[in-house]
Design a protein around this motif. Structure first.
Motif, PDB file in Angstrom:
ATOM      1  N   SER A 104       0.833  -1.204   0.000  1.00 52.24           N
ATOM      2  CA  SER A 104       0.000   0.000   0.000  1.00 52.24           C
ATOM      3  C   SER A 104       0.867   1.253   0.000  1.00 52.24           C
ATOM      4  CB  SER A 104      -0.930  -0.001   1.216  1.00 52.24           C
ATOM      5  OG  SER A 104      -1.825  -1.092   1.167  1.00 52.24           O
ATOM      6  N   ILE A 105       1.968   1.209   0.745  1.00 51.98           N
ATOM      7  CA  ILE A 105       2.915   2.339   0.749  1.00 51.98           C
ATOM      8  C   ILE A 105       3.480   2.558  -0.653  1.00 51.98           C
ATOM      9  CG2 ILE A 105       5.184   3.099   1.574  1.00 51.98           C
ATOM     10  CD1 ILE A 105       4.475   1.735   4.265  1.00 51.98           C
ATOM     11  N   ILE A 106       3.841   1.462  -1.328  1.00 49.26           N
ATOM     12  CA  ILE A 106       4.372   1.563  -2.693  1.00 49.26           C
ATOM     13  C   ILE A 106       3.316   2.138  -3.642  1.00 49.26           C
ATOM     14  CG2 ILE A 106       5.175   0.215  -4.685  1.00 49.26           C
ATOM     15  CD1 ILE A 106       6.502  -1.705  -2.702  1.00 49.26           C
ATOM     16  N   LYS A 107       2.089   1.640  -3.520  1.00 50.65           N
ATOM     17  CA  LYS A 107       1.005   2.112  -4.386  1.00 50.65           C
ATOM     18  C   LYS A 107       0.748   3.606  -4.186  1.00 50.65           C
ATOM     19  CE  LYS A 107      -2.739   2.094  -6.987  1.00 50.65           C
ATOM     20  NZ  LYS A 107      -2.662   2.015  -8.459  1.00 50.65           N
ATOM     21  N   ASN A 108       0.853   4.074  -2.935  1.00 44.58           N
ATOM     22  CA  ASN A 108       0.565   5.477  -2.631  1.00 44.58           C
ATOM     23  C   ASN A 108       1.696   6.425  -3.017  1.00 44.58           C
ATOM     24  OD1 ASN A 108      -1.897   4.718  -1.525  1.00 44.58           O
ATOM     25  ND2 ASN A 108      -1.092   4.581   0.560  1.00 44.58           N
ATOM     26  N   ASN A 109       2.877   5.894  -3.303  1.00 37.96           N
ATOM     27  CA  ASN A 109       4.027   6.753  -3.569  1.00 37.96           C
ATOM     28  C   ASN A 109       4.635   6.595  -4.958  1.00 37.96           C
ATOM     29  OD1 ASN A 109       4.984   8.160  -0.805  1.00 37.96           O
ATOM     30  ND2 ASN A 109       4.101   6.159  -0.337  1.00 37.96           N
ATOM     31  N   PHE A 110       4.217   5.563  -5.716  1.00 33.80           N
ATOM     32  CA  PHE A 110       4.757   5.344  -7.055  1.00 33.80           C
ATOM     33  C   PHE A 110       3.628   5.014  -8.019  1.00 33.80           C
ATOM     34  CE2 PHE A 110       8.053   4.134  -4.012  1.00 33.80           C
ATOM     35  CZ  PHE A 110       9.133   4.852  -4.464  1.00 33.80           C
ATOM     36  N   GLN A 111       3.903   5.155  -9.295  1.00 38.41           N
ATOM     37  CA  GLN A 111       2.906   4.773 -10.293  1.00 38.41           C
ATOM     38  C   GLN A 111       3.581   4.332 -11.589  1.00 38.41           C
ATOM     39  OE1 GLN A 111       0.438   8.146 -11.243  1.00 38.41           O
ATOM     40  NE2 GLN A 111       2.168   9.544 -11.550  1.00 38.41           N
ATOM     41  N   ASP A 112       2.783   3.639 -12.425  1.00 39.21           N
ATOM     42  CA  ASP A 112       3.222   3.147 -13.729  1.00 39.21           C
ATOM     43  C   ASP A 112       4.485   2.289 -13.625  1.00 39.21           C
ATOM     44  OD1 ASP A 112       1.043   4.483 -14.812  1.00 39.21           O
ATOM     45  OD2 ASP A 112       2.189   6.333 -15.052  1.00 39.21           O
ATOM     46  N   LYS A 113       5.489   2.535 -14.475  1.00 42.14           N
ATOM     47  CA  LYS A 113       6.674   1.681 -14.504  1.00 42.14           C
ATOM     48  C   LYS A 113       7.541   1.860 -13.260  1.00 42.14           C
ATOM     49  CE  LYS A 113       7.078   0.740 -19.428  1.00 42.14           C
ATOM     50  NZ  LYS A 113       7.980   0.611 -20.580  1.00 42.14           N
ATOM     51  N   GLN A 114       7.459   3.036 -12.630  1.00 43.39           N
ATOM     52  CA  GLN A 114       8.200   3.234 -11.384  1.00 43.39           C
ATOM     53  C   GLN A 114       7.641   2.335 -10.284  1.00 43.39           C
ATOM     54  OE1 GLN A 114      10.920   4.871 -10.706  1.00 43.39           O
ATOM     55  NE2 GLN A 114      11.181   5.735 -12.758  1.00 43.39           N
ATOM     56  N   LEU A 115       6.329   2.128 -10.295  1.00 41.17           N
ATOM     57  CA  LEU A 115       5.703   1.216  -9.342  1.00 41.17           C
ATOM     58  C   LEU A 115       6.194  -0.207  -9.575  1.00 41.17           C
ATOM     59  CD1 LEU A 115       2.086   1.192  -8.072  1.00 41.17           C
ATOM     60  CD2 LEU A 115       2.976  -0.891  -9.099  1.00 41.17           C
ATOM     61  N   ALA A 116       6.225  -0.627 -10.836  1.00 40.17           N
ATOM     62  CA  ALA A 116       6.696  -1.974 -11.174  1.00 40.17           C
ATOM     63  C   ALA A 116       8.154  -2.161 -10.756  1.00 40.17           C
ATOM     64  CB  ALA A 116       6.545  -2.216 -12.674  1.00 40.17           C
ATOM     65  N   SER A 117       8.967  -1.139 -10.983  1.00 37.41           N
ATOM     66  CA  SER A 117      10.378  -1.208 -10.614  1.00 37.41           C
ATOM     67  C   SER A 117      10.541  -1.297  -9.095  1.00 37.41           C
ATOM     68  CB  SER A 117      11.109   0.029 -11.145  1.00 37.41           C
ATOM     69  OG  SER A 117      12.468   0.018 -10.774  1.00 37.41           O
ATOM     70  N   SER A 118       9.713  -0.530  -8.362  1.00 34.72           N
ATOM     71  CA  SER A 118       9.790  -0.545  -6.890  1.00 34.72           C
ATOM     72  C   SER A 118       9.390  -1.896  -6.331  1.00 34.72           C
ATOM     73  CB  SER A 118       8.881   0.545  -6.310  1.00 34.72           C
ATOM     74  OG  SER A 118       9.278   1.817  -6.750  1.00 34.72           O
ATOM     75  N   ILE A 119       8.334  -2.491  -6.886  1.00 38.59           N
ATOM     76  CA  ILE A 119       7.898  -3.807  -6.423  1.00 38.59           C
ATOM     77  C   ILE A 119       8.999  -4.844  -6.660  1.00 38.59           C
ATOM     78  CG2 ILE A 119       6.313  -5.710  -6.922  1.00 38.59           C
ATOM     79  CD1 ILE A 119       4.096  -3.709  -7.249  1.00 38.59           C
ATOM     80  N   SER A 120       9.646  -4.783  -7.823  1.00 36.80           N
ATOM     81  CA  SER A 120      10.726  -5.731  -8.112  1.00 36.80           C
ATOM     82  C   SER A 120      11.900  -5.554  -7.152  1.00 36.80           C
ATOM     83  CB  SER A 120      11.200  -5.566  -9.557  1.00 36.80           C
ATOM     84  OG  SER A 120      10.233  -6.038 -10.460  1.00 36.80           O
ATOM     85  N   SER A 121      12.207  -4.301  -6.807  1.00 42.52           N
ATOM     86  CA  SER A 121      13.316  -4.038  -5.875  1.00 42.52           C
ATOM     87  C   SER A 121      13.004  -4.579  -4.486  1.00 42.52           C
ATOM     88  CB  SER A 121      13.586  -2.528  -5.798  1.00 42.52           C
ATOM     89  OG  SER A 121      14.003  -2.028  -7.052  1.00 42.52           O
ATOM     90  N   VAL A 122      11.778  -4.333  -4.013  1.00 47.71           N
ATOM     91  CA  VAL A 122      11.379  -4.828  -2.690  1.00 47.71           C
ATOM     92  C   VAL A 122      11.344  -6.352  -2.684  1.00 47.71           C
ATOM     93  CG1 VAL A 122       9.449  -4.953  -1.061  1.00 47.71           C
ATOM     94  CG2 VAL A 122      10.114  -2.750  -2.021  1.00 47.71           C
ATOM     95  N   ASP A 123      10.807  -6.943  -3.754  1.00 46.89           N
ATOM     96  CA  ASP A 123      10.767  -8.406  -3.838  1.00 46.89           C
ATOM     97  C   ASP A 123      12.162  -9.003  -3.982  1.00 46.89           C
ATOM     98  OD1 ASP A 123       8.111  -8.968  -3.437  1.00 46.89           O
ATOM     99  OD2 ASP A 123       7.557  -8.772  -5.533  1.00 46.89           O
ATOM    100  N   ALA A 124      13.099  -8.222  -4.538  1.00 46.58           N
ATOM    101  CA  ALA A 124      14.484  -8.693  -4.625  1.00 46.58           C
ATOM    102  C   ALA A 124      15.074  -8.858  -3.221  1.00 46.58           C
ATOM    103  CB  ALA A 124      15.322  -7.714  -5.445  1.00 46.58           C
ATOM    104  N   SER A 125      14.740  -7.946  -2.319  1.00 44.40           N
ATOM    105  CA  SER A 125      15.225  -8.065  -0.942  1.00 44.40           C
ATOM    106  C   SER A 125      14.640  -9.303  -0.275  1.00 44.40           C
ATOM    107  CB  SER A 125      14.877  -6.809  -0.138  1.00 44.40           C
ATOM    108  OG  SER A 125      13.487  -6.707   0.074  1.00 44.40           O
ATOM    109  N   PHE A 126      13.428  -9.686  -0.703  1.00 43.67           N
ATOM    110  CA  PHE A 126      12.808 -10.916  -0.189  1.00 43.67           C
ATOM    111  C   PHE A 126      13.664 -12.127  -0.556  1.00 43.67           C
ATOM    112  CE2 PHE A 126       9.718 -14.365   0.010  1.00 43.67           C
ATOM    113  CZ  PHE A 126       8.974 -14.039   1.138  1.00 43.67           C
ATOM    114  N   MET A 127      14.189 -12.132  -1.782  1.00 40.90           N
ATOM    115  CA  MET A 127      14.997 -13.269  -2.237  1.00 40.90           C
ATOM    116  C   MET A 127      16.365 -13.301  -1.564  1.00 40.90           C
ATOM    117  SD  MET A 127      12.578 -14.321  -3.965  1.00 40.90           S
ATOM    118  CE  MET A 127      13.343 -15.914  -4.207  1.00 40.90           C
ATOM    119  N   ILE A 128      16.934 -12.129  -1.309  1.00 42.98           N
ATOM    120  CA  ILE A 128      18.244 -12.130  -0.640  1.00 42.98           C
ATOM    121  C   ILE A 128      18.099 -12.590   0.798  1.00 42.98           C
ATOM    122  CG2 ILE A 128      18.379  -9.774   0.299  1.00 42.98           C
ATOM    123  CD1 ILE A 128      21.141 -11.582  -1.695  1.00 42.98           C
ATOM    124  N   GLY A 129      16.900 -12.412   1.367  1.00 45.54           N
ATOM    125  CA  GLY A 129      16.629 -12.930   2.702  1.00 45.54           C
ATOM    126  C   GLY A 129      16.689 -14.445   2.728  1.00 45.54           C
TER     127      GLY A 129
END
Length: 387
Positions: A104-129
């Motif tokens: 929800s924080i990502i949705k409220n602060n980013f949009q379009d391709k920047q939103l997609a890029s932010s989700i991928s970055s956050v999910d990348a941290s999930f994988m490094i975990g």
């Protein structure tokens, strides 16, 4: 990103837990264990939407980290199998709060391709975990302190404290929904075909990821006869490749259409799985060492899929629907995780793990077919429903 890394380490410690308890508990019993995390996650995801809307995303995220902090401190101190069930329930509930808040924080602060890029970055941290938890516990299990392996969760407790202290002073833009009463037609929006396809894809994506992340160490130990340390390291490299896959995807999505990236990733995963099955069936004795490298490589192409699907639909959904959308995603994820674990537990229980790649291929074929429908349908939204 740090919040997702922490929850990733907790959720994906199942591979370690399965390895450590498999000598005392049957695979059938361990397959059910996952449900103690997923069912509370699904229930809370459905009923905590209004709570998060009232308290705010940041506060909900901090609450979830406090729950984790307390449970991780308690886990090594209670030497009983039943407490793993309680602990996993706490992890499931906390992750439900955290994921809805973060997205929800990502949705409220980013949009379009920047939103997609932010989700991928956050999910990348999930994988490094996942990488850290497998490397860390793998090293601990092969040390002279292996009997104290559960105390490794205290490291996650320390990270939770750091994360809470970092979040407290932050000012995060968010939309607090003051009127949280259910409106007529609120659920009707989610009967849109594109969203239904998306929910089914989410179910099978988590189904597949669960089959890899929790059961790959058992496959390496049972079929390739690796010890627990090397089995966990192979799984750790799956996570490392997944991290790079999502990190690279966060840049590629800014230049290419999501559908093209999805097709490339799926075709590559199909190819690698087919090669792995051919080696297992025909050239096992001569080339089984190749499986140690090939199977983790799948993460490079499998991991970008989930963020791509998420971003495609999240970009099309209005902000006031975000909490509810993510809560339903969590329910589908929970069901996918539980069913996937039971599915793999059955495969190992029936001694069919020689066909491990084939059993993973089946749900991926369903995802492949639904992707075309997802791409061709659109979301229609009647704003007058909210008035």
């Amino acid at each position: 990103m740090l919040s997702f890394l922490i929850f990733s380490m907790l959720l994906n410690s199942m591979g370690v837990i399965i390895l450590q308890l498999s000598e005392k508990i049957s695979y059938k019993g361990l397959g059910v264990l996952e449900s103690f995390k997923d069912i509370p996650m699904a229930i809370v995801s459905l009923f905590c939407v209004n709570l998060i809307a009232k308290t705010g995303n940041k506060n909900a995220l901090i609450f979830s980290l406090i729950f984790i902090l307390v449970s991780c401190i308690a886990l090594p101190l209670v030497d009983a199998f039943w407490f793993f069930k309680i602990w996993l329930s706490i992890v499931g509930v906390s992750f439900a709060l955290a994921k809805i808040s973060v997205f929800s924080i990502i949705k409220n602060n980013f949009q379009d391709k920047q939103l997609a890029s932010s989700i991928s970055s956050v999910d990348a941290s999930f994988m490094i975990g996942i990488f850290f938890v497998n490397i860390g516990f793998g090293s601990l299990l092969t040390s002279s302190f292996s009997e104290y392996w559960k105390f490794g969760f205290w490291v996650i407790a320390v990270l939770s404290i750091i994360n809470i202290l970092m979040l407290k002073p932050l000012k995060i833009d968010e939309i607090k929904i003051s009127n949280t009463e259910k409106k007529s037609g609120e659920w009707k929006f989610f009967l849109n075909l594109k969203i239904i396809y998306f929910f089914v894809i989410v179910f099978f994506m988590v189904f597949v990821e669960q089959s890899f992340n929790s059961w790959l160490p058992s496959f390496f130990r049972n079929n390739l006869k690796l010890n627990s340390y090397f089995a966990l390291q192979a799984s750790a490299f799956l996570a490392l490749f997944s991290f790079f896959g999502r990190l690279i995807n966060s840049r590629l999505i800014l230049r290419f259409h999501w559908f093209k990236l999805v097709l490339i990733c799926l075709f590559t995963v199909f190819t690698i799985l087919a090669i792995c099955q051919i080696i297992i069936s025909n050239f096992y004795l001569d080339y089984k060492f190749l499986l140690i490298f090939l199977m983790p490589l799948i993460g490079l192409f499998l991991a970008p899929l989930f963020p791509l699907y998420n971003a495609e639909v999240l970009n099309k959904v209005p902000k006031e629907k975000t909490h509810l959308l993510i809560s339903i995603v969590m329910i589908c994820s929970s069901l996918g995780s539980s069913v996937g674990s039971l599915y793999m537990a059955g495969v190992f229980h029936k001694n069919l793990s020689n066909f491990y790649p084939i059993f993973i291929l089946f749900p991926l074929l369903i995802i492949f077919g639904l992707t075309f429908f997802l791409n061709k349908t659109t979301i229609t939204y009647d704003r007058n429903q909210q008035e």
